[in-house]
Design a protein around this motif. Structure first.
Motif, PDB file in Angstrom:
ATOM      1  N   ASP A  31       0.831  -1.207   0.000  1.00 30.31           N
ATOM      2  CA  ASP A  31       0.000   0.000   0.000  1.00 30.31           C
ATOM      3  C   ASP A  31       0.870   1.263   0.000  1.00 30.31           C
ATOM      4  O   ASP A  31       1.706   1.448   0.877  1.00 30.31           O
ATOM      5  N   GLY A  32       0.662   2.111  -1.000  1.00 32.92           N
ATOM      6  CA  GLY A  32       1.424   3.359  -1.067  1.00 32.92           C
ATOM      7  C   GLY A  32       2.858   3.174  -1.504  1.00 32.92           C
ATOM      8  O   GLY A  32       3.673   4.086  -1.353  1.00 32.92           O
ATOM      9  N   THR A  70      -6.879   3.707  -1.965  1.00 35.18           N
ATOM     10  CA  THR A  70      -6.680   2.334  -1.523  1.00 35.18           C
ATOM     11  C   THR A  70      -7.833   1.398  -1.912  1.00 35.18           C
ATOM     12  O   THR A  70      -7.604   0.362  -2.527  1.00 35.18           O
ATOM     13  N   ASP A 212      -0.326   1.732   4.195  1.00 39.56           N
ATOM     14  CA  ASP A 212       0.661   2.722   3.750  1.00 39.56           C
ATOM     15  C   ASP A 212       1.159   3.630   4.879  1.00 39.56           C
ATOM     16  O   ASP A 212       1.596   4.736   4.626  1.00 39.56           O
ATOM     17  N   ASP A 251      -1.064  -0.355  -4.517  1.00 42.05           N
ATOM     18  CA  ASP A 251      -2.378   0.182  -4.880  1.00 42.05           C
ATOM     19  C   ASP A 251      -2.256   1.576  -5.488  1.00 42.05           C
ATOM     20  O   ASP A 251      -3.055   1.963  -6.330  1.00 42.05           O
ATOM     21  N   HIS A 252      -1.242   2.328  -5.048  1.00 45.70           N
ATOM     22  CA  HIS A 252      -1.023   3.685  -5.568  1.00 45.70           C
ATOM     23  C   HIS A 252       0.349   4.142  -5.120  1.00 45.70           C
ATOM     24  O   HIS A 252       0.972   3.517  -4.265  1.00 45.70           O
ATOM     25  N   HIS A 388      -1.828  11.029  -1.697  1.00 45.47           N
ATOM     26  CA  HIS A 388      -2.022  10.417  -3.017  1.00 45.47           C
ATOM     27  C   HIS A 388      -3.440  10.678  -3.490  1.00 45.47           C
ATOM     28  O   HIS A 388      -4.214  11.355  -2.821  1.00 45.47           O
TER      29      HIS A 388
HETATM   30 ZN    ZN Z   1      -3.414   2.812  -0.163  1.00 49.33          ZN
END
Ligand code: ZN
Length: 432
Positions: A31-32, A70, A212, A251-252, A388
């Motif tokens: 995540d992140g 997310t 994240d 995810d990003h 984000h």
């Molecule tokens: Zn995320």
């Protein structure tokens, strides 16, 4: 498979056929996990396993779903589809008829089942482990827990029951105490549990979704980030040693969105719209908002504007048409893109019935809030804001520990790789 058994028919979902893999497949969503973290960690030599996957397996940069949040991206990964198919385009949306905010983090608003559920319902042992409990139900949607599949979060790992989660005594299994909600251990617990499950229960398909926390708080190269990447890498190595096909995705991405003095660089959009069009003419929804605001003060880079003016009897509100809002927002500094509902839904493959009248995306250095009063910035604890949601945070690493077969190598070479292709590539695309 012995000589007399026939291959099982593939699992089909959202236009993709997934074969029955010969060895366990583990997809990890960091995540992140902006590409900048791995770039830095590889150069510094602190992630030897990932470096080896990148050198001898497959490594590329993929595009995630926008909004680069997310929930939409996790649901895209487990359904292998964009939000226009699965319906989850943020953490909540405004219901057009009532004007009420509807939380989108539950499974009931998902319009697709998942790759995990389909394998699970055809008799495969499947496991989904997530850091934050808010994602658990979406990721576990339709999974056959009674049939032996497993679905839990590290946040509530002490409360697992066989009936709800398909597993008990998780803390004993993993050999770690219950991690703090705001700690790197919340994610490391997920990975350690994945390793333990691979050693004991041997799920055929596993999804490990992290949080994240580190990336929101620390830039690439800060000691806390380095330590986290080193610890994760050791566990990725264990998954590989245990014989799994390992797919690493995020995810990003994540960007620093602060001014030189350390304060967040924010466009207060509701304030600006209120000044221009009058109070209550528009409603700004920040769909990053959830109860984990300490990460980001609910400031992201993608917001939705609802133009309620036309429904209001007060003539002054009628000026806030989508066209007028777009024209005004385009003049604000720090804004990268402004779209009407139809254009946003088409460009980003979003469900149009859950879209705002106007979508506003800030640039890589800026985030968007409603009003200062609506965001608790003290929650940032003095750290520069990293967040984000926009286009600048939509590039993510896409890594496999084995090389691609000819078909998928050709597909990857054509470009257009999306993060939600990771299960397809890990299941159908590698020569393991
Ligand atoms: Zn995320």
């Amino acid at each position: 498979m012995n000589a007399t058994s026939r291959p099982r028919p593939p699992i089909s979902l959202n236009g993709v056929h997934y074969r029955w893999p010969d060895r366990p497949v583990v997809v990890v969503c960091n995540d992140g996990g902006d590409p900048a973290y791995l770039d830095h960690a590889v150069k510094k030599g602190i992630v030897p396993n990932v470096a080896r996957f990148m050198a001898t397996g497959f490594s590329a940069i993929a595009q995630c779903v926008i909004p680069s949040f997310t929930c939409p991206n996790n649901v895209s990964i487990v359904t292998g589809s964009p939000p226009s198919i699965h319906g989850i385009s943020g953490n909540f949306y405004l219901e057009p008829d009532t004007g009420h905010a509807v939380v989108m983090t539950g499974p009931e608003l998902m319009r697709s089942t998942t790759i995990l559920a389909e394998f699970s319902r055809q008799g495969a042992k499947v496991a989904s482990i997530t850091a934050k409990d808010k994602l658990r139900q979406q990721l576990g949607k339709d999974m056959d827990i009674a049939g032996g599949s497993i679905n839990f979060s590290s946040e509530k790992a002490d409360r697992c029951t066989a009936r709800e989660n398909g597993i008990e005594n998780v803390l004993d299994l993993v050999g770690m105490p219950l991690p703090d909600l705001y700690s790197p251990e919340l994610s490391l617990f997920v990975l350690a549990a994945g390793v333990k499950l691979l050693e004991t229960e041997k799920p055929l398909i596993m999804y490990l979704s992290l949080t994240d926390y580190i990336q929101h708080k620390y830039a690439p190269g800060e000691p806390e980030a380095d330590r986290y990447y080193r610890d994760m890498d050791a566990l990725f190595g264990r998954l590989h040693e245990l014989g799994a096909v390992v797919g690493l995705i995020a995810d990003h991405g994540m960007r620093d969105k602060s001014n030189p003095d350390g304060s967040p660089k924010v466009v207060w959009l509701q304030d600006a719209l209120d000044r221009e069009f009058g109070k209550d003419a528009t409603t700004v929804i920040c769909p990053i908002t959830d109860y984990f605001v300490a990460h980001h003060g609910a400031l992201g880079s993608f917001v939705r504007v609802y133009c309620g003016g036309s429904r209001d009897r007060n003539g002054a509100h009628a000026r806030a048409t989508p066209e007028a809002v777009i024209g005004f927002v385009q003049t604000l500094p720090g804004i990268e893109a402004v779209y009407d509902k139809t254009t946003a839904a088409r460009l980003f493959d979003l469900p149009i019935d859950r879209e705002g009248d106007v979508v506003v995306i800030s640039d890589g250095e800026t985030c968007i809030g409603a009003t200062p009063a609506a965001h608790d910035l003290s929650a940032l604890g003095g750290h520069p804001l990293r967040t984000h949601g926009g286009i600048a945070e939509s590039r993510v690493p896409f890594i496999l520990n084995y090389p691609l077969n000819a078909t998928y190598a050709e597909r990857a070479a054509r470009g257009g790789l999306r993060s939600f292709h990771i299960f397809d590539f890990a299941i159908n695309g590698v020569e393991a």
